[in-house]
Design a protein around this motif. Structure first.
Motif, PDB file in Angstrom:
ATOM      1  N   THR A   1     122.202  18.615   5.719  1.00  0.00           N
ATOM      2  CA  THR A   1     121.621  19.048   4.449  1.00  0.00           C
ATOM      3  C   THR A   1     122.432  20.148   3.767  1.00  0.00           C
ATOM      4  O   THR A   1     121.926  20.860   2.921  1.00  0.00           O
ATOM      5  CB  THR A   1     120.169  19.557   4.629  1.00  0.00           C
ATOM      6  OG1 THR A   1     120.169  20.556   5.638  1.00  0.00           O
ATOM      7  CG2 THR A   1     119.247  18.440   5.014  1.00  0.00           C
TER       8      THR A   1
ATOM      9  N   SER B   1     126.101  22.435  -9.544  1.00  0.00           N
ATOM     10  CA  SER B   1     125.070  21.571  -8.961  1.00  0.00           C
ATOM     11  C   SER B   1     125.356  21.284  -7.487  1.00  0.00           C
ATOM     12  O   SER B   1     124.447  21.227  -6.670  1.00  0.00           O
ATOM     13  CB  SER B   1     124.978  20.263  -9.749  1.00  0.00           C
ATOM     14  OG  SER B   1     126.035  19.393  -9.392  1.00  0.00           O
ATOM     15  N   LEU B   2     126.617  21.129  -7.140  1.00  0.00           N
ATOM     16  CA  LEU B   2     126.954  20.775  -5.755  1.00  0.00           C
ATOM     17  C   LEU B   2     126.769  21.957  -4.811  1.00  0.00           C
ATOM     18  O   LEU B   2     126.353  21.787  -3.669  1.00  0.00           O
ATOM     19  CB  LEU B   2     128.400  20.276  -5.671  1.00  0.00           C
ATOM     20  CG  LEU B   2     128.605  18.842  -6.128  1.00  0.00           C
ATOM     21  CD1 LEU B   2     130.087  18.506  -6.157  1.00  0.00           C
ATOM     22  CD2 LEU B   2     127.865  17.870  -5.213  1.00  0.00           C
TER      23      LEU B   2
ATOM     24  N   HIS C   1     122.834  24.713  -6.844  1.00  0.00           N
ATOM     25  CA  HIS C   1     121.570  24.308  -7.436  1.00  0.00           C
ATOM     26  C   HIS C   1     120.453  24.234  -6.395  1.00  0.00           C
ATOM     27  O   HIS C   1     120.580  23.554  -5.407  1.00  0.00           O
ATOM     28  CB  HIS C   1     121.748  22.943  -8.112  1.00  0.00           C
ATOM     29  CG  HIS C   1     120.589  22.535  -8.946  1.00  0.00           C
ATOM     30  ND1 HIS C   1     120.236  21.229  -9.106  1.00  0.00           N
ATOM     31  CD2 HIS C   1     119.716  23.245  -9.667  1.00  0.00           C
ATOM     32  CE1 HIS C   1     119.184  21.153  -9.906  1.00  0.00           C
ATOM     33  NE2 HIS C   1     118.848  22.370 -10.248  1.00  0.00           N
TER      34      HIS C   1
ATOM     35  N   PHE D   1     108.147  11.236   4.479  1.00  0.00           N
ATOM     36  CA  PHE D   1     109.332  12.054   4.248  1.00  0.00           C
ATOM     37  C   PHE D   1     109.323  13.283   5.157  1.00  0.00           C
ATOM     38  O   PHE D   1     108.363  14.040   5.189  1.00  0.00           O
ATOM     39  CB  PHE D   1     109.383  12.496   2.784  1.00  0.00           C
ATOM     40  CG  PHE D   1     110.583  13.333   2.477  1.00  0.00           C
ATOM     41  CD1 PHE D   1     111.846  12.772   2.496  1.00  0.00           C
ATOM     42  CD2 PHE D   1     110.451  14.691   2.213  1.00  0.00           C
ATOM     43  CE1 PHE D   1     112.969  13.547   2.233  1.00  0.00           C
ATOM     44  CE2 PHE D   1     111.562  15.466   1.947  1.00  0.00           C
ATOM     45  CZ  PHE D   1     112.816  14.888   1.961  1.00  0.00           C
TER      46      PHE D   1
ATOM     47  N   LEU E   1     121.092  16.314  -1.341  1.00  0.00           N
ATOM     48  CA  LEU E   1     121.583  16.569   0.013  1.00  0.00           C
ATOM     49  C   LEU E   1     120.822  17.732   0.641  1.00  0.00           C
ATOM     50  O   LEU E   1     120.307  17.628   1.754  1.00  0.00           O
ATOM     51  CB  LEU E   1     123.085  16.870  -0.034  1.00  0.00           C
ATOM     52  CG  LEU E   1     123.731  17.275   1.293  1.00  0.00           C
ATOM     53  CD1 LEU E   1     123.958  16.055   2.173  1.00  0.00           C
ATOM     54  CD2 LEU E   1     125.059  17.994   1.065  1.00  0.00           C
ATOM     55  N   ARG E   2     120.732  18.841  -0.116  1.00  0.00           N
ATOM     56  CA  ARG E   2     120.067  20.034   0.431  1.00  0.00           C
ATOM     57  C   ARG E   2     118.582  19.801   0.675  1.00  0.00           C
ATOM     58  O   ARG E   2     117.987  20.432   1.538  1.00  0.00           O
ATOM     59  CB  ARG E   2     120.268  21.217  -0.514  1.00  0.00           C
ATOM     60  CG  ARG E   2     121.587  21.942  -0.286  1.00  0.00           C
ATOM     61  CD  ARG E   2     121.661  23.229  -1.066  1.00  0.00           C
ATOM     62  NE  ARG E   2     121.835  23.003  -2.490  1.00  0.00           N
ATOM     63  CZ  ARG E   2     122.999  22.647  -3.038  1.00  0.00           C
ATOM     64  NH1 ARG E   2     124.066  22.495  -2.282  1.00  0.00           N
ATOM     65  NH2 ARG E   2     123.086  22.465  -4.330  1.00  0.00           N
ATOM     66  N   SER E   3     117.986  18.877  -0.087  1.00  0.00           N
ATOM     67  CA  SER E   3     116.560  18.615   0.100  1.00  0.00           C
ATOM     68  C   SER E   3     116.297  17.585   1.193  1.00  0.00           C
ATOM     69  O   SER E   3     115.144  17.272   1.481  1.00  0.00           O
ATOM     70  CB  SER E   3     115.947  18.121  -1.218  1.00  0.00           C
ATOM     71  OG  SER E   3     116.232  19.024  -2.256  1.00  0.00           O
ATOM     72  N   GLY E   4     117.370  17.033   1.792  1.00  0.00           N
ATOM     73  CA  GLY E   4     117.195  16.072   2.878  1.00  0.00           C
ATOM     74  C   GLY E   4     116.844  14.667   2.433  1.00  0.00           C
ATOM     75  O   GLY E   4     116.261  13.891   3.171  1.00  0.00           O
ATOM     76  N   TYR E   5     117.210  14.286   1.180  1.00  0.00           N
ATOM     77  CA  TYR E   5     116.913  12.932   0.697  1.00  0.00           C
ATOM     78  C   TYR E   5     117.935  11.911   1.189  1.00  0.00           C
ATOM     79  O   TYR E   5     117.725  10.718   1.056  1.00  0.00           O
ATOM     80  CB  TYR E   5     116.908  12.866  -0.836  1.00  0.00           C
ATOM     81  CG  TYR E   5     115.904  13.746  -1.545  1.00  0.00           C
ATOM     82  CD1 TYR E   5     114.915  14.423  -0.835  1.00  0.00           C
ATOM     83  CD2 TYR E   5     115.935  13.877  -2.925  1.00  0.00           C
ATOM     84  CE1 TYR E   5     114.003  15.227  -1.494  1.00  0.00           C
ATOM     85  CE2 TYR E   5     115.023  14.671  -3.596  1.00  0.00           C
ATOM     86  CZ  TYR E   5     114.058  15.361  -2.876  1.00  0.00           C
ATOM     87  OH  TYR E   5     113.164  16.137  -3.542  1.00  0.00           O
ATOM     88  N   LEU E   6     119.089  12.385   1.684  1.00  0.00           N
ATOM     89  CA  LEU E   6     120.147  11.446   2.088  1.00  0.00           C
ATOM     90  C   LEU E   6     120.055  11.175   3.592  1.00  0.00           C
ATOM     91  O   LEU E   6     120.586  11.921   4.402  1.00  0.00           O
ATOM     92  CB  LEU E   6     121.532  11.999   1.722  1.00  0.00           C
ATOM     93  CG  LEU E   6     121.758  12.357   0.244  1.00  0.00           C
ATOM     94  CD1 LEU E   6     123.198  12.787   0.006  1.00  0.00           C
ATOM     95  CD2 LEU E   6     121.406  11.193  -0.667  1.00  0.00           C
TER      96      LEU E   6
ATOM     97  N   GLY F   1     112.590  14.984   5.627  1.00  0.00           N
ATOM     98  CA  GLY F   1     113.859  15.670   5.422  1.00  0.00           C
ATOM     99  C   GLY F   1     114.831  15.272   6.517  1.00  0.00           C
ATOM    100  O   GLY F   1     114.534  14.397   7.333  1.00  0.00           O
ATOM    101  N   GLU F   2     115.972  15.882   6.501  1.00  0.00           N
ATOM    102  CA  GLU F   2     117.016  15.551   7.467  1.00  0.00           C
ATOM    103  C   GLU F   2     117.361  16.806   8.262  1.00  0.00           C
ATOM    104  O   GLU F   2     117.116  17.922   7.802  1.00  0.00           O
ATOM    105  CB  GLU F   2     118.254  15.052   6.721  1.00  0.00           C
ATOM    106  CG  GLU F   2     118.111  13.650   6.156  1.00  0.00           C
ATOM    107  CD  GLU F   2     117.895  12.615   7.238  1.00  0.00           C
ATOM    108  OE1 GLU F   2     118.737  12.514   8.133  1.00  0.00           O
ATOM    109  OE2 GLU F   2     116.858  11.916   7.195  1.00  0.00           O
TER     110      GLU F   2
ATOM    111  N   ALA G   1     123.447  15.076  -6.792  1.00  0.00           N
ATOM    112  CA  ALA G   1     123.713  14.802  -5.377  1.00  0.00           C
ATOM    113  C   ALA G   1     123.596  16.050  -4.497  1.00  0.00           C
ATOM    114  O   ALA G   1     123.096  15.979  -3.371  1.00  0.00           O
ATOM    115  CB  ALA G   1     125.099  14.171  -5.225  1.00  0.00           C
ATOM    116  N   GLY G   2     124.040  17.200  -5.003  1.00  0.00           N
ATOM    117  CA  GLY G   2     123.989  18.427  -4.206  1.00  0.00           C
ATOM    118  C   GLY G   2     122.562  18.787  -3.812  1.00  0.00           C
ATOM    119  O   GLY G   2     122.275  19.043  -2.643  1.00  0.00           O
ATOM    120  N   LEU G   3     121.672  18.759  -4.796  1.00  0.00           N
ATOM    121  CA  LEU G   3     120.280  19.115  -4.518  1.00  0.00           C
ATOM    122  C   LEU G   3     119.602  18.061  -3.633  1.00  0.00           C
ATOM    123  O   LEU G   3     118.809  18.389  -2.754  1.00  0.00           O
ATOM    124  CB  LEU G   3     119.500  19.294  -5.821  1.00  0.00           C
ATOM    125  CG  LEU G   3     118.105  19.901  -5.649  1.00  0.00           C
ATOM    126  CD1 LEU G   3     118.178  21.294  -5.058  1.00  0.00           C
ATOM    127  CD2 LEU G   3     117.367  19.948  -6.970  1.00  0.00           C
TER     128      LEU G   3
END
Lengths: 124, 276
Positions: A57, A119-120, A123, A49, B217-222, A51-52, B213-215
């Protein structure tokens, strides 16, 4: 015709399906462009892993970096539209409960929407 | 192997997972993570990202079909989504804090539990008293059954709410829909009719997953190139599966799929314990 649960849900169902189809079409286009642009190079490795990159992100990063020459940005845009479908569903339910004059459930669905938006956007 | 072949194989496997998931009623999401981690050696963080997105696609894509049947209960779903989304916030946050092996271990246990639930016989008693809290919250409804409409009222609302929080936390931690736990909360704890529980659960899964989904995305899982074939495959498979559902021999399929899930669960538990 009066607004009732069934009518609200039917509209919500149609909206959700449309959103999913639009999202899937954008992801598919992005995917085809991505694979045709890569040619026969070796496959990506996801074993570790990492990250992106930063533009993938954050919500604003994805929206601001949509670029036809970078197909992965299209895929990410499609994914955001997909993620937005359940959020839109809750928004439509608030409208439905307003039309039905069900105040308790306007409050309940607004609470769910607030949690989702938190959350979007916030969070950590 | 080049990227196109890799994507094609991922698409085909995900299509199979979505198809089996829809036909067995267990959902395709639950096997995506073990498939990606065990077969394709994908790190679990990327795997739960791809799975979460697929779960949202399946839930939103199937919503129109479920509404038509007239079993899902929009109020019960919305009320319980307060619990599942709050749970998902905690679950998604945990993925950034706990070690990979812990996620794998919990995942394995949830797989075993899901298989157990699906193989167990379903009870269908709707003996209910008018629960005061449920009546005040309008957690009631009716559905078409035999000749007329069958009425129902939710029972033991706090227990159901608590279990839904747990379902949300597992969804956020594991990138799954947690359909099995949601159905248990409604069907067993709240004593709602089985058909109402399963269809309302499907409706709730997308909203619950969106809260993580937001977290993610921010954590780079997507990872876009990985999510693409998986999401498209699961979506196509589950839509095809729900069309085929009328004709398939569901019971045999359920047993086969459950055995597959048990094998994957054991594999994930063993791998996680080795990695600790």
């Amino acid at each position: 015709m009066a607004w009732d649960d069934k009518r609200v849900e039917t509209w919500v169902g149609i909206m959700l399906r449309t959103g999913v189809m639009i999202a899937a079409a954008i992801v598919l286009i992005g995917g085809v462009l991505y694979l045709s642009g890569r040619g026969p190079s070796p496959r990506n490795n996801y074993r570790h892993f990492q990250g992106e990159p930063a533009q993938y992100t954050s919500l604003s990063g994805v929206v601001h970096n949509v670029n036809l020459h970078e197909p992965r940005s299209l895929i990410m845009l499609g994914l955001l539209i997909l993620i937005a479908t359940p959020v839109a569903r809750v928004g439509m339910c608030i409208a439905g409960f307003l039309l039905e004059r069900d105040r308790m459930y306007v409050v309940v669905s607004t609470a769910v929407l607030v949690i989702l938006l938190y959350s979007l956007f916030f969070h950590k | 192997m080049n990227e196109s072949w890799f994507s094609a194989i991922l698409f085909a496997s995900s299509l199979g997972a979505g198809l089996l998931g829809a036909l067995s009623g267990l959902g395709g999401g639950v096997v995506i993570v073990p498939l990606l981690t065990i077969v394709f050696h994908v790190d679990i963080h990327y795997a739960i990202g791809a799975s979460l997105v697929s779960v949202i696609a399946t839930s939103s894509g199937a919503a129109a079909a479920y509404v038509r049947e007239g079993f899902s209960n929009i109020r019960i779903g919305m009320f319980l989504e307060i619990a599942t989304t709050l749970g998902a916030l905690v679950g998604a946050w945990l993925t950034t804090k706990v070690p990979t092996s812990a996620i794998g271990l919990v995942f394995g246990l949830v797989l075993l539990y899901s298989a157990y639930v699906s193989l167990k016989k379903q009870h269908e008693d709707i003996t209910q008293e008018p629960d005061r809290l449920a009546m005040r919250l309008k957690l009631k409804g009716s559905f078409p059954s035999g000749g007329g409409m069958q009425e129902y009222v939710g029972q033991r609302v706090p227990v159901g709410f608590g279990m839904m929080w747990l379902a949300g936390a597992l969804s956020g931690l594991l990138g799954i829909g947690s359909g099995a736990v949601k159905v248990i909360a409604m069907d067993q704890a709240m004593r709602l009719p089985f058909k109402v529980s399963t269809t309302t659960s499907n409706f709730m899964i997308g909203v619950t997953a969106a809260a993580s989904a937001g977290l993610y995305l921010r954590s780079g899982y997507l990872a876009p190139a990985l999510v693409m074939p998986v999401m498209l495959g699961v979506l196509a498979g589950s839509l095809a599966g729900s069309k085929l559902l009328v004709r398939a021999r569901v019971h045999t399929l359920k047993v086969v799929f459950s055995l597959l899930i048990i094998a994957m669960g054991v594999e994930m538990i063993v791998n996680s314990l080795k990695g600790m």
